[in-house]
Design a protein around this motif. Structure first.
Motif, PDB file in Angstrom:
ATOM      1  N   VAL A 311      12.974  16.374   0.197  1.00 57.63           N
ATOM      2  CA  VAL A 311      13.618  15.183   0.744  1.00 57.63           C
ATOM      3  C   VAL A 311      12.586  14.107   1.093  1.00 57.63           C
ATOM      4  CG1 VAL A 311      15.076  14.317   2.627  1.00 57.63           C
ATOM      5  CG2 VAL A 311      15.538  16.567   1.608  1.00 57.63           C
ATOM      6  N   ILE A 312      11.453  14.511   1.649  1.00 58.22           N
ATOM      7  CA  ILE A 312      10.339  13.607   1.954  1.00 58.22           C
ATOM      8  C   ILE A 312       9.072  14.293   1.462  1.00 58.22           C
ATOM      9  CG2 ILE A 312       8.985  12.512   3.776  1.00 58.22           C
ATOM     10  CD1 ILE A 312      11.509  12.445   5.492  1.00 58.22           C
ATOM     11  N   TRP A 320       6.653   9.231  -0.601  1.00 54.39           N
ATOM     12  CA  TRP A 320       7.734   8.447  -0.008  1.00 54.39           C
ATOM     13  C   TRP A 320       8.131   9.003   1.358  1.00 54.39           C
ATOM     14  CZ3 TRP A 320       8.477  12.365  -3.362  1.00 54.39           C
ATOM     15  CH2 TRP A 320       9.500  13.275  -3.122  1.00 54.39           C
ATOM     16  N   GLY A 321       8.754   8.139   2.148  1.00 54.81           N
ATOM     17  CA  GLY A 321       9.305   8.511   3.444  1.00 54.81           C
ATOM     18  C   GLY A 321      10.654   7.859   3.634  1.00 54.81           C
ATOM     19  N   GLY A 452      23.016   6.291   4.942  1.00 54.52           N
ATOM     20  CA  GLY A 452      22.209   5.206   4.400  1.00 54.52           C
ATOM     21  C   GLY A 452      20.765   5.314   4.865  1.00 54.52           C
ATOM     22  N   GLN A 453      19.832   5.050   3.972  1.00 52.39           N
ATOM     23  CA  GLN A 453      18.415   5.211   4.269  1.00 52.39           C
ATOM     24  C   GLN A 453      17.615   3.975   3.857  1.00 52.39           C
ATOM     25  OE1 GLN A 453      16.918   8.376   5.610  1.00 52.39           O
ATOM     26  NE2 GLN A 453      19.095   8.364   6.146  1.00 52.39           N
ATOM     27  N   ALA A 454      16.519   3.754   4.574  1.00 52.61           N
ATOM     28  CA  ALA A 454      15.470   2.866   4.089  1.00 52.61           C
ATOM     29  C   ALA A 454      14.395   3.769   3.506  1.00 52.61           C
ATOM     30  CB  ALA A 454      14.909   2.019   5.220  1.00 52.61           C
ATOM     31  N   VAL A 455      14.112   3.615   2.225  1.00 55.72           N
ATOM     32  CA  VAL A 455      13.201   4.500   1.501  1.00 55.72           C
ATOM     33  C   VAL A 455      11.902   3.747   1.250  1.00 55.72           C
ATOM     34  CG1 VAL A 455      12.894   5.962  -0.526  1.00 55.72           C
ATOM     35  CG2 VAL A 455      15.196   5.607   0.422  1.00 55.72           C
ATOM     36  N   ILE A 464       3.761  -0.674  -3.890  1.00 56.53           N
ATOM     37  CA  ILE A 464       4.431  -0.262  -2.661  1.00 56.53           C
ATOM     38  C   ILE A 464       5.803  -0.927  -2.645  1.00 56.53           C
ATOM     39  CG2 ILE A 464       2.265   0.052  -1.432  1.00 56.53           C
ATOM     40  CD1 ILE A 464       2.886  -2.525   0.151  1.00 56.53           C
ATOM     41  N   ALA A 465       6.783  -0.245  -2.062  1.00 60.79           N
ATOM     42  CA  ALA A 465       8.147  -0.763  -2.120  1.00 60.79           C
ATOM     43  C   ALA A 465       8.985  -0.154  -1.013  1.00 60.79           C
ATOM     44  CB  ALA A 465       8.781  -0.474  -3.485  1.00 60.79           C
TER      45      ALA A 465
END
Length: 819
Positions: A311-312, A320-321, A452-455, A464-465
């Protein structure tokens, strides 16, 4: 007849022998289920041998020749270490806890049987992408291979409760992930709470405590009908709160930090990424660390026991986080029963049958519970969730129960939530785990619908994104924070905001991206997303830290994750100090406390005195500001999700004229400054009563502790075996190192960094990571709590991706061979 002293001595000896025998018997029960981690083991279903190499912290590195064997071995290894945790999670989601735990968990079963998450899981499995369906089938095959081959050797909890695990299915993996989404769902709680507040105060006062973002919805709900409808939802809050407490899920918090810098701000010349999701911290940890390798796979990070994807994490190409996007993804609808036919409800100009199911809850040691669960086009009737509506067969149905003829006397309220929609998060993380470009990674993010997530993302190509993911309803003009009329057709969702329109960022000019549950868009964004954002204290501090130096290192990031400075505390303490600008305290202890605050650096350290003074003051400030208008029950609901009272209180303090500061229970009118001074005096009394009269002993770590709680740890003497802690902690609810406590039960930590990760993409084959407890879910196992000292002291373990290094350093190796 023996003399009394001889009898007592003999009895004492018997007791000692009995205790020793009991200890060794318990030890045998626990240790018999410890996993085999060396040698060879035959496992049904494998195509070829699979290597499971564990490091000194029990983290498994799995090497397989194909994806089928990799997923099968992942299921097998999860079951080795976390089988009982997996079983409890699926039972909770299915609403089947009472079969093994008895009558006390009937309300939780009633809740989840009404929500019908099992049905949702079935719909999702039916529509899965082929890749998701295959890996879930392979994973379930591995879990079941362990269950079948280890009869009589299950974890001690199965023996204590006298049952055995049932076979695992793909539906169970979906159920576990959807249950976690439910636990991270914030919107439904605030909808009910604000509705309750609106039924008790006027529109002007309600408007004052709507969190102040430009796109906040304004709404008012007053009068007897509103009170009646909202009272019908209180049991939902009560049962959900009780469930969270029983399973160590803490208060309703779902914050997180994640940030990444590009090569221009990195000492290594490549992006560096950090992530620490803030969740409840039960024992065992919600996370399980793994490294998975097969053709197309080489990924390490944290998994959810019961689900076969990372997942992370990080790969040789990217890291990613995640942080919670704090989406408002739920609404409540007041339904109108058909007055001529109680089996139907009204929608627009039609009469529509309820979707009805007979539900049987089997209860260990008691009669089964039978009830009818109902749903409308909007979702399940959640106002049916009430202990009074849970009756054994043969008893009279209470008012409002289907068939009692009382539905017209009790409002019917349904719930629509994006978690009831079909989506394929497993496929999303599958793509993210295997991605070799930002475009392919983004394709995975697009599949993450709930929560909902901020990835946050960085890769070896200096990209970076950050993307926002999730199904976000498109609403009309309806008040999204209050129950709405369900029969008019005017309050329906109008689809979901397209993924391409959701906020995102890539390679910004500033050279970094940070996310800490802040509002992700400006006024130009055309849709309502939420009002649930966390206070800006953490994101402001993270941005400040990222600007402290032109070049940053992974060591800097690890230090940043431990940062305990609170901009929020600085602001609020300023209001408190200002309240004494024209007042000389009569109590010398208040003068001393103010001196501590004036000289404070606003860092919440364990040894700090000012931190204790501030937090006890703040707890009393919340009660003195809101409880008189709301009442104790609604006040407890209001502060259960801490982000809202933090933000609202900051808003009110910025004004000198808010009527919320006046205590409506007194004949005189209190000012803001009077309430601030009263709250400080009461906070100091709390400290005297708790820690004694000597102010210099009021250290924050004496109050602010963490215990990682197992479901069995609520009772002595099991607590000493199953729980981990207590330990003193720094930090607080508004610091980067977030250690949240309940405002109604201060100051034990209920939410914090459930894991921490730092990855420097200049060396992507190594990643620093730590979880709160350990890999094993079995007490007395060496890996049950061996990461806790690291977590407490800012330490990490290294998870390499290079197999030459893994084989060279690993202390144990197990080879799984086809049966």
């Amino acid at each position: 007849m023996p003399r009394p002293s001889t009898a007592v001595a003999g009895l004492s000896l018997v007791l000692v022998v009995g205790l020793i025998a009991g200890f060794f018997f318990l030890r045998h029960l626990v240790k018999k289920s410890f996993p085999q981690i060396e040698g060879t083991m035959a496992v049904a279903g494998l195509h070829q041998p699979v290597y499971v190499v564990r490091d000194s912290y029990g983290v498994p590195h799995i090497l397989a020749v194909d994806e089928h064997d990799l997923m099968l071995a992942t299921g097998y290894v999860h079951a080795q270490d976390r089988l009982w945790q997996m079983d409890m999670l699926r039972r909770a989601g299915e609403g089947r806890l009472s079969e093994i735990l008895g009558p006390t968990t009937v309300p939780y079963d009633r809740l989840f049987r009404t929500l019908n998450l099992s049905h949702t899981a079935g719909l999702i499995v039916r529509d899965l992408h082929p890749e998701s369906k295959q890996i879930l089938n392979d994973y379930a095959e591995g879990v079941n291979a362990f269950i079948e081959s280890h009869q009589g050797l299950y974890p001690v909890e199965f023996d204590m409760l006298d049952y055995r695990p049932e076979p695992w299915t793909p539906e169970h993996s979906i159920l576990v992930s959807r249950l976690m989404a439910w636990e991270l769902n914030l919107a439904w709680w605030t909808d009910i709470t604000y509705g309750e507040i609106g039924s008790r105060v006027g529109p002007a006062r309600l408007k004052e405590i709507i969190p102040s973002y430009p796109d906040s919805v304004s709404a008012a709900i007053t009068g007897g009908a509103a009170k009646k409808s909202l009272a019908a939802l209180r049991p939902l809050l009560d049962v959900a709160r009780s469930y969270r407490s029983a399973f160590g899920l803490g208060s309703l918090e779902a914050g997180s930090n994640a940030w990444v810098v590009d090569s221009s701000k990195s000492l290594s010349g490549k992006p560096i990424l950090a992530s620490d999701p803030h969740l409840a911290m039960p024992a065992p940890s919600r996370w399980y660390e793994m490294h998975l390798t097969a053709p197309g796979w080489n990924v390490a990070g944290v998994t959810i026991p019961g689900v076969p994807v990372v997942v992370i994490g990080h790969t040789p190409h990217h890291a990613w986080g995640l942080t919670n996007a704090m989406i408002d993804d739920a609404d409540f609808y007041l339904e109108q029963p058909d007055s001529l036919n109680p089996a139907k409800y009204r929608f627009e100009k039609s009469s529509v049958p309820f979707d009805e199911r007979e539900v049987i809850i089997r209860v260990k040691g008691a009669d089964s519970i039978v009830f009818t669960a109902r749903a409308t086009r909007h979702g399940p009737i959640v106002s049916d969730i009430h202990p009074a509506f849970t009756q054994p067969p043969g008893t009279d149905a209470p008012v409002g129960q289907p068939g009692s003829g009382g539905d017209s006397l009790r409002p019917l309220i349904s719930m629509r939530w994006t978690g009831f929609e079909v989506s394929d998060e497993v496929y999303g993380f599958y793509l993210m785990d295997k991605a070799d470009s930002p475009l392919r990674f983004e394709a995975g993010v697009k599949e993450i619908a709930v929560p909902g997530q901020a990835v946050v993302y960085g890769d070896t190509n200096n990209v970076i994104a950050m993307w926002t993911s999730g199904k976000i309803p498109i609403r009309g003009k309806q008040p999204a924070m209050l129950p709405m009329e369900g029969w008019t057709g005017e309050n329906e969702w109008k689809g979901f905001i397209p993924f391409a329109q959701l906020p995102k960022s890539m390679n910004p000019r500033e050279g970094f991206i940070a996310s800490a549950n802040e509002k992700p868009s400006d006024k130009s964004f055309p849709h309502y997303m939420s009002t649930l954002w966390e206070p800006p204290s953490r994101i402001l501090r993270i941005r400040e830290l990222l600007r402290t130096s032109e070049k940053l290192s992974s060591d800097d990031f690890r230090q940043f994750q431990q940062d305990v400075y609170s901009p929020y505390a600085k602001d609020v303490a300023g209001h408190l100090i200002a309240a004494y600008r024209d007042t000389i305290p009569a109590d010398p202890q208040i003068t001393d406390a103010l001196n501590y605050l004036r000289n404070w650096d606003y860092r919440f350290t364990q040894a700090d005195i000012a931190t204790s003074i501030f937090n006890t003051f703040f707890v009393r400030l919340l009660a003195n500001t809101y409880e008189d208008e709301m009442g104790q029950d609604v006040f407890h609901d209001f502060v259960f999700f801490g982000a809202i009272p933090y933000r609202v209180t900051g808003q009110l303090l910025a004004s000198d004229t808010s009527s919320w500061f006046d205590n409506i229970g007194t004949p005189q009118s209190e000012s803001k400054d009077e309430i601030l001074r009263l709250s400080l005096a009461e906070g100091l009394k709390m400290l005297r009563d708790t820690l004694g009269a000597e102010m210099k002993t009021w250290r924050w770590g004496e109050l602010h502790t963490v215990t990682f709680r197992h479901p069995f740890g609520a009772r002595k003497p099991l607590a000493s075996v199953f729980n981990i802690g207590p330990f003193p902690l720094s930090g607080g609810g508004t610091t980067v190192d977030k250690t949240e406590y309940k405002f109604t039960a201060p100051f034990a930590v209920s939410v914090g960094a459930s894991m921490r990760q730092v990855v420097d993409l200049a060396d992507p084959e190594h990643g620093s990571i730590v979880i709160t407890s350990g890999q094993s879910g079995q007490p007395l196992n060496a890996h049950y709590d061996d990461q806790t000292p690291l977590w407490l002291n800012g330490g990490y373990i290294d998870i390499p991706l290079n197999w030459d290094e893994i084989f060279r350093l690993a202390p144990s190796q197990l080879t799984l061979v086809p049966l």
